[in-house]
Design a protein around this motif. Structure first.
Motif, PDB file in Angstrom:
ATOM      1  N   TYR A 270      27.377  47.404 -63.974  1.00 51.73           N
ATOM      2  CA  TYR A 270      26.106  47.136 -63.298  1.00 51.73           C
ATOM      3  C   TYR A 270      26.172  45.995 -62.294  1.00 51.73           C
ATOM      4  O   TYR A 270      25.281  45.864 -61.465  1.00 51.73           O
ATOM      5  CB  TYR A 270      25.014  46.837 -64.325  1.00 51.73           C
ATOM      6  N   ALA A 275      20.884  43.230 -63.226  1.00 47.60           N
ATOM      7  CA  ALA A 275      20.943  44.647 -62.852  1.00 47.60           C
ATOM      8  C   ALA A 275      20.919  45.537 -64.094  1.00 47.60           C
ATOM      9  O   ALA A 275      20.296  46.608 -64.094  1.00 47.60           O
ATOM     10  CB  ALA A 275      22.195  44.925 -62.024  1.00 47.60           C
ATOM     11  N   LYS A 278      17.438  45.831 -65.449  1.00 48.37           N
ATOM     12  CA  LYS A 278      16.579  46.678 -64.620  1.00 48.37           C
ATOM     13  C   LYS A 278      17.050  48.135 -64.581  1.00 48.37           C
ATOM     14  O   LYS A 278      16.279  49.059 -64.844  1.00 48.37           O
ATOM     15  CB  LYS A 278      16.498  46.090 -63.206  1.00 48.37           C
ATOM     16  N   LYS A 279      18.316  48.350 -64.265  1.00 45.04           N
ATOM     17  CA  LYS A 279      18.813  49.722 -64.136  1.00 45.04           C
ATOM     18  C   LYS A 279      19.157  50.343 -65.484  1.00 45.04           C
ATOM     19  O   LYS A 279      18.933  51.544 -65.700  1.00 45.04           O
ATOM     20  CB  LYS A 279      20.049  49.734 -63.241  1.00 45.04           C
TER      21      LYS A 279
END
Length: 297
Positions: A270, A275, A278-279
């Motif tokens: 990530y 990240a 969030k992802k």
């Protein structure tokens, strides 16, 4: 997030993760407020029937804020809580919700006590493959392992790559966001691996620095020291195989390499912990702001 640095029981055998560890077997409003003001970051909540139970209150964030006390509690198995333990958690710490990271088999073997007015969420981080947990099978498995540390390193990486783990940590954050009053407690069996990584993610989301996150993670060695030694002493009565004894020590410990492995995997897949939050876990900037508003002061 870069690698962390260090400052200063049931074991599931076979191809499954040996992450369970091995365990043993009226406060008024003024007193509660006094306890809150005296909280020590990383300090253990003293209970009769459980160890490695900790209030995250008091930890500082990089922007100068502080985690509220009596709001976020990392824990280990709760099956042996006494009545006074339950009273302390509900009266002093305002316990509102328990999130149980254990597998179905672990929950069936040692269910959490039902506590009035406390919501219970079963949120299994690991797949339950029903592997044997007998002492004989455990020793045989450890004797075959070339590097138990590597086993735990791989296990921690799986928290980032396994879909069940990802879904479990997603639910963890959803419950933290949904909590409006009282404290949230999350736990596995030993309170060190599944709970340790979930806690590290939460501290990172709240803005706590890497050194503090690692030091909090390693405190499981301190608070589980007596129970871990009991396990090692009992094992030594059954075998003098140094490989088995060293392997069990590696399984019972938390070590920097274990948590670093999870964050190395995050960085590889990530790019950063932010990240991944969030992802990977689906948190938005609004969610992270809401977490900080709810749990920081």
């Amino acid at each position: 997030m870069n690698k962390f640095v260090t400052v200063t029981g049931v074991v599931v055998v076979g191809s499954s993760l040996l992450l369970a560890g091995c365990g043993p077997t009226d406060v008024d409003t003024l007193a509660a407020k006094q306890t809150q003001t005296q909280v020590k970051p990383g300090g253990q909540i003293k209970l009769d029937g459980a160890v490695n139970i900790r209030d995250l209150g008091g930890y500082k964030t990089t922007d100068g804020k502080t985690i509220k006390s009596h709001k976020l509690i990392r824990a280990a198995e709760l099956a042996n809580l006494s009545k006074s333990d339950i009273k302390k958690l509900t009266s002093t710490y305002g316990l509102a919700e328990i999130i149980d990271f254990r597998t179905d088999s672990e929950v069936k073997a040692k269910p959490d006590p039902v506590i009035k007015n406390v919501n219970y969420i079963h949120d299994s981080i690991m797949k339950d493959n029903g592997s044997s947990t007998s002492a004989q099978d455990m020793m045989a498995s450890l004797a075959k392992m070339d590097n138990p540390e590597q086993f735990l390193i791989d296990a921690n990486k799986s928290f980032v790559t396994d879909q069940q783990a990802i879904d479990g940590y997603k639910l963890f954050f959803q419950e933290l966001l949904a909590n409006k009053d009282g404290s949230v407690l999350w736990h596995c069996t030993a309170g060190k691996d599944r709970t340790g990584f979930g806690t590290a993610l939460l501290l990172a989301a709240l803005g706590v620095d890497q050194k503090t996150i690692m030091n909090d993670y390693l405190l499981s060695n301190k608070y589980r020291e007596t129970e871990n030694q009991k396990t090692l002493d009992a094992l030594a009565k059954q075998t003098d195989n140094p490989k088995v004894l060293a392997g069990m020590k590696a399984i019972l410990d938390v070590r920097p390499a274990y948590l670093n492995a999870a964050f190395d995997e995050i960085n590889a897949k990530y790019g950063s912990t932010d990240a991944f939050l969030k992802k990977g876990l689906g948190l938005t900037n609004k969610d992270i702001k809401a977490l900080r508003n709810a749990y920081l002061q």
